[in-house]
Design a protein around this motif. Sequence first.
Motif, PDB file in Angstrom:
ATOM      1  N   ASN A   1     -39.159 -31.501  24.805  1.00  0.00           N
ATOM      2  CA  ASN A   1     -39.412 -32.874  24.381  1.00  0.00           C
ATOM      3  C   ASN A   1     -38.079 -33.506  24.015  1.00  0.00           C
ATOM      4  OD1 ASN A   1     -42.163 -33.031  24.525  1.00  0.00           O
ATOM      5  ND2 ASN A   1     -42.540 -32.693  22.368  1.00  0.00           N
TER       6      ASN A   1
ATOM      7  N   SER B   1     -42.929 -29.755  25.675  1.00  0.00           N
ATOM      8  CA  SER B   1     -42.643 -30.074  27.079  1.00  0.00           C
ATOM      9  C   SER B   1     -41.901 -28.931  27.749  1.00  0.00           C
ATOM     10  CB  SER B   1     -41.740 -31.310  27.182  1.00  0.00           C
ATOM     11  OG  SER B   1     -42.419 -32.443  26.742  1.00  0.00           O
ATOM     12  N   SER B   2     -41.286 -28.075  26.960  1.00  0.00           N
ATOM     13  CA  SER B   2     -40.417 -27.022  27.501  1.00  0.00           C
ATOM     14  C   SER B   2     -41.215 -26.028  28.359  1.00  0.00           C
ATOM     15  CB  SER B   2     -39.762 -26.261  26.348  1.00  0.00           C
ATOM     16  OG  SER B   2     -40.762 -25.658  25.567  1.00  0.00           O
TER      17      SER B   2
ATOM     18  N   TYR C   1     -42.244 -19.891  20.282  1.00  0.00           N
ATOM     19  CA  TYR C   1     -43.458 -19.910  21.107  1.00  0.00           C
ATOM     20  C   TYR C   1     -44.104 -18.529  21.199  1.00  0.00           C
ATOM     21  CZ  TYR C   1     -43.119 -24.790  22.098  1.00  0.00           C
ATOM     22  OH  TYR C   1     -43.124 -26.150  21.943  1.00  0.00           O
TER      23      TYR C   1
HETATM   24  C1  LIG Z   1     -48.735 -34.996  20.590  1.00  0.00           C
HETATM   25  C2  LIG Z   1     -47.762 -34.173  19.829  1.00  0.00           C
HETATM   26  C3  LIG Z   1     -47.965 -33.969  18.473  1.00  0.00           C
HETATM   27  C4  LIG Z   1     -47.051 -33.244  17.708  1.00  0.00           C
HETATM   28  N1  LIG Z   1     -47.240 -33.116  16.361  1.00  0.00           N
HETATM   29  C5  LIG Z   1     -46.288 -32.515  15.602  1.00  0.00           C
HETATM   30  C6  LIG Z   1     -46.403 -32.474  14.188  1.00  0.00           C
HETATM   31  O1  LIG Z   1     -47.365 -32.963  13.585  1.00  0.00           O
HETATM   32  N2  LIG Z   1     -45.394 -31.879  13.498  1.00  0.00           N
HETATM   33  C7  LIG Z   1     -44.292 -31.357  14.098  1.00  0.00           C
HETATM   34  O2  LIG Z   1     -43.408 -30.835  13.411  1.00  0.00           O
HETATM   35  N3  LIG Z   1     -44.168 -31.361  15.456  1.00  0.00           N
HETATM   36  C8  LIG Z   1     -45.135 -31.933  16.203  1.00  0.00           C
HETATM   37  N4  LIG Z   1     -45.011 -31.957  17.572  1.00  0.00           N
HETATM   38  C9  LIG Z   1     -43.875 -31.218  18.184  1.00  0.00           C
HETATM   39  C10 LIG Z   1     -44.280 -30.040  19.064  1.00  0.00           C
HETATM   40  O3  LIG Z   1     -45.265 -29.212  18.602  1.00  0.00           O
HETATM   41  C11 LIG Z   1     -43.070 -29.211  19.496  1.00  0.00           C
HETATM   42  O4  LIG Z   1     -42.506 -28.533  18.429  1.00  0.00           O
HETATM   43  C12 LIG Z   1     -42.030 -30.114  20.071  1.00  0.00           C
HETATM   44  O5  LIG Z   1     -42.677 -30.934  21.011  1.00  0.00           O
HETATM   45  C13 LIG Z   1     -40.878 -29.375  20.770  1.00  0.00           C
HETATM   46  O6  LIG Z   1     -41.362 -28.704  21.842  1.00  0.00           O
HETATM   47  P1  LIG Z   1     -40.538 -28.223  23.117  1.00  0.00           P
HETATM   48  O7  LIG Z   1     -39.146 -27.937  22.697  1.00  0.00           O
HETATM   49  O8  LIG Z   1     -41.282 -27.001  23.513  1.00  0.00           O
HETATM   50  O9  LIG Z   1     -40.660 -29.295  24.147  1.00  0.00           O
HETATM   51  C14 LIG Z   1     -45.922 -32.673  18.351  1.00  0.00           C
HETATM   52  C15 LIG Z   1     -45.736 -32.861  19.729  1.00  0.00           C
HETATM   53  C16 LIG Z   1     -46.631 -33.588  20.475  1.00  0.00           C
HETATM   54  C17 LIG Z   1     -46.390 -33.775  21.929  1.00  0.00           C
END
Ligand SMILES: Cc1cc2nc3c(=O)[nH]c(=O)nc-3n(C[C@H](O)[C@H](O)[C@H](O)COP(=O)(O)O)c2cc1C
Length: 363
Positions: A285, A189-190, A140
Motif C-alpha cells: 500500500n 496490497s503487497s 504476515y
Molecule cells: C481497507 C483497509 C483498512 C485498514 N485498516 C487499518 C486499521 O484500522 N489500522 C491499521 O493500522 N492499518 C489498517 N490498514 C492497513 C493494512 O492492514 C496493512 O497493514 C497495510 O495496508 C500495509 O500492507 P502492505 O504493506 O501489505 O500493502 C488497512 C488497510 C486497508 C486497505
Amino acid sequence: MSQEQIKFAYWVPNVSGGLVVSKIEQRTSWDIDYNRKLAQIAENAGFEYALSQIRFTAGYGAEYQHESVTFSHALLAATTRLKVIAAVLPGPWTPALLAKQIATIDHLTGGRVAVNVVSGWFKGEFTAIGEPWLEHDERYRRSEEFITALKGIWTTDNFTQRGDFYRFHNYTLRPKPLQQHPEIFQGGSSRAARDMAARVSDWYFTNGNTVEGIKAQVDDIKAKAAANNHTVKVGVNAFIIARDTEEEARAVLAEIIDKADPEAVNAFGDAARQAGKASPEGEGNWAKSSFEDLVQYNDGFKTNLIGTPQQIAERIVALKAVGVDLVLGGFLHFQEEVEYFGRKVLPLVRELEAQRLVDKAVA
Ligand SMILES: Cc1cc2nc3c(=O)[nH]c(=O)nc-3n(C[C@H](O)[C@H](O)[C@H](O)COP(=O)(O)O)c2cc1C
C-alpha cells in the motif's frame, strides 16, 4: 459478472479528523452519539457493513482514537441489521483473547460481528506501546497463524496449533460464536498480503485504485485462491463525493486538496512510503502514492467515485464487472452523505446491475 449484488460498507469515523487529512470543514465527529446515529442511517440506506479502525497512536494527526472492538460492539447494540467489522492488530491482541471477545459479541448481537486483521504498517505505533516490530513478511506470517487460530478455535473442539507465534493445546472455546465463524477481513496490497488472502482470509480489502489496477489485483488474488481451493472476496476503498452535478463534486475534491494539511500529509507520507517499500517486492500500500493520493490516507480518490449519482453508479458497476464484491466508502460529511448515497446512488447501482444481468441473459 457476479449474480450477487455488490455490497457496501462505510468507514466508521472512530478516530478524530475524518477520513481526509485536510482543514476543509468536515461535519463528521468521532464521538459515540454521532457514530450511533450514523450506523442507523447507514443500515437504513442499504449499507451491509461498517469498518472500524484500529490505531493506538496516529501518524497523520488523528489525535484521538476510540478502541475498535469496544466501539464496534456499541454500534452493533445501536442497530439491528448492520454487520460491524472490528479492526485488530496481532501483537497487541492474541488470538485466544480475540476469539473469546468476538464469540461473546456475536452472542450479544445476533451474529453480526466480523474482524479485520490488520498486520501493522506504522513502526512508531508499535514502538510507542512497547510491541516488538517484525519485518514486513514476518508480520504476515504471524497474521496468518493468528487467522488460522481464530478459525480453528471458533469451529473445532480440542483445538491444537503449534506455530512459531501461537500455540494451543486441546483448547475448547465455549460458547462458540453464533455464526459458523465470524467473517475475517484483512487489508494490504503487497505480495505477502495477497498471498495470505488467497490462503486464509474471507475478504481482502485494498486501497483505492483505478479499475485497471484493481482488476490486476483481483485477477491475481482470485486465481491464487482458486489454486489453493479457497474463496476470497474483494473490497475496494473509495472516498465518495456524490453531488447533483459533476462540477460540485470536483470542486469539493479540489477544496479538500487545496486545504490539505501539508505537514500532516508529509509526515504520514514518510511513514506510509516507508511501509509501502517495506515489502520485499515493493508493492505495498502507498508504494506509488502521490501527495494528493495521501490526503485520503487509503488512496480513496484514485477509485474516482466522484461525480453525479449516475457517474458513480456506472463506475461501481464497472468495478463489479472486474470482480469487486464490496465498495468501502469514506465521506466528508458522513451522516448526510451516507443518507444521500442510499437515496440517490444505490438505487441506480441496483438498476444497472439488473440491466446487465438481463443483457447477459439475452446475449
Ligand atoms: C481497507 C483497509 C483498512 C485498514 N485498516 C487499518 C486499521 O484500522 N489500522 C491499521 O493500522 N492499518 C489498517 N490498514 C492497513 C493494512 O492492514 C496493512 O497493514 C497495510 O495496508 C500495509 O500492507 P502492505 O504493506 O501489505 O500493502 C488497512 C488497510 C486497508 C486497505
